[in-house]
Design an enzyme around this catalytic site. Structure first.
Site, PDB file in Angstrom:
ATOM      1  N   GLN A   1      -5.201  -1.740  10.041  1.00  0.00           N
ATOM      2  CA  GLN A   1      -4.858  -3.035   9.452  1.00  0.00           C
ATOM      3  C   GLN A   1      -5.477  -4.160  10.282  1.00  0.00           C
ATOM      4  O   GLN A   1      -5.268  -4.244  11.489  1.00  0.00           O
ATOM      5  CB  GLN A   1      -3.324  -3.167   9.392  1.00  0.00           C
TER       6      GLN A   1
ATOM      7  N   LYS B   1       0.836  -1.205   0.000  1.00  0.00           N
ATOM      8  CA  LYS B   1       0.000   0.000   0.000  1.00  0.00           C
ATOM      9  C   LYS B   1       0.870   1.253   0.000  1.00  0.00           C
ATOM     10  O   LYS B   1       0.597   2.208  -0.728  1.00  0.00           O
ATOM     11  CB  LYS B   1      -0.909  -0.006   1.239  1.00  0.00           C
TER      12      LYS B   1
ATOM     13  N   ASP C   1     -11.354   2.494   3.744  1.00  0.00           N
ATOM     14  CA  ASP C   1     -11.660   1.069   3.596  1.00  0.00           C
ATOM     15  C   ASP C   1     -13.163   0.857   3.442  1.00  0.00           C
ATOM     16  O   ASP C   1     -13.614  -0.238   3.123  1.00  0.00           O
ATOM     17  CB  ASP C   1     -11.174   0.275   4.824  1.00  0.00           C
TER      18      ASP C   1
END
Ligand code: NAD
Length: 283
Positions: free
Chosen positions: A96, A52, A119
């Site tokens: 995460q 990422k 997200d």
């Protein structure tokens, strides 16, 4: 001839397209910023986080990691999220997953500012998706939709069968496909006679996390097969949920693992971050 959907190449194209939008923001003195909160030391997470960071760097998006120790408290994690919510140079934030068991993941995810939730896991963003007005939507389903569109594979009127009903992949993907006029069946581990459903799929999406779950006899001739699964085999290699070689000979289009949905997920995260920066700084 089966079309192999090259997610790595599509992701590069998408990232290239984002450069123009990043340049426009730069003219106004804005550099999109993504923060990733990592708790503890999960080797798989490290690889994802590195990918990422690299993709952000490629297009001029600032990316930083807030690493907390594995024994960080719920309050520590929430404080970190709140601090990032308050920063004007951070436009997107992800936590995460998986988080250590002691942390209530939902509480943490719901603490991310809705406008920075790149997200797309915040209930406000998921609710907007349910109602057909998505703002920031989950990256993996977005990546799947983008792959279908890039390859000009029609969705409207098609029967899409999704194996997996998670809030990260299966459910939001079902909503996106419904919004585009597909007839959608969502299967799960309790589904009786999975093959009876998959055999009627024009578009089959496997997102179960079970290596070689989808065998050639479960796939209709000419189906489009999208493999979201990422499984680590005993020999250390990565494999999807689809028996790739056998299914490829029946499918009209198929995604490989690795190099399929994975890179598209990362590219969509960068795209969501750029979109968040634009919306937080309307011109
Ligand atoms: P999850 O464990 O939350 O959900 C898995 C789903 O699959 C569940 O709904 C379960 O009921 C269903 N399932 C499991 N076994 C089944 C079976 N035998 N038959 C029918 N349904 C079955 O997982 P997730 O987070 O949705 O991830 C799914 C897979 O996708 C994993 O391999 C994960 O690593 C991968 N993934 C990949 C990306 C990417 O970028 N490519 C992103 C997210 C997840």
């Amino acid at each position: 001839m089966t079309l192999v959907l090259d997610g790595a190449a599509m992701a590069r194209e998408l990232l290239n397209e984002l450069r123009g939008r990043v340049a426009q923001l730069a003219q106004r003195g804005i550099r999109p910023g993504l923060a990733t909160v990592v708790v503890g030391d999960n080797p798989a997470s490290k690889v994802y986080v590195r990918n990422k960071m690299r993709s952000c760097g490629d297009v001029g998006v600032h990316a930083e990691v807030r690493q907390l120790p594995g024994d960080a408290s719920q309050a520590d994690v929430l404080q970190t999220v709140e601090a990032l919510n308050a920063r004007t140079d951070i436009h997107g934030m992800i936590v995460q997953l998986p988080l250590p068991r002691a942390i209530d993941a939902q509480r943490v995810l719901q603490a991310i500012a809705v406008k920075k939730d790149v997200d797309g896991f915040n209930w406000a963003n998921l609710g907007a998706l349910v109602d057909g007005h998505p703002s920031l939507a989950p990256c993996t389903p977005l990546g799947v939709m983008r792959m279908l569109d890039r390859a000009r594979l029609p969705v409207e009127g098609r029967h899409a069968v999704i194996i997996g009903r998670s809030s990260i992949v299966g459910k939001p993907l079902a909503l996106m496909l419904i919004a585009r006029g597909a007839t959608v069946t969502v299967c799960n581990s309790k589904t009786r006679d999975l093959a009876a459903f998959t055999r009627s799929a024009d578009i089959l999406v496997a997102a179960a996390g079970r290596a070689k779950l989808v065998t050639a006899d479960m796939v209709q001739d000419g189906a489009v097969v999208i493999d979201v699964g990422i499984n680590r085999l005993p020999d250390g290699k990565l494999a999807g949920d689809v028996d790739y070689e056998a299914v490829k000979s029946k499918a009209s289009a198929i995604t490989p693992v690795p190099g399929g949905v994975g890179p598209m997920t990362v590219a969509m995260l960068v795209a969501n971050t750029v979109s968040a920066a634009e919306r937080l700084n309307p011109s």
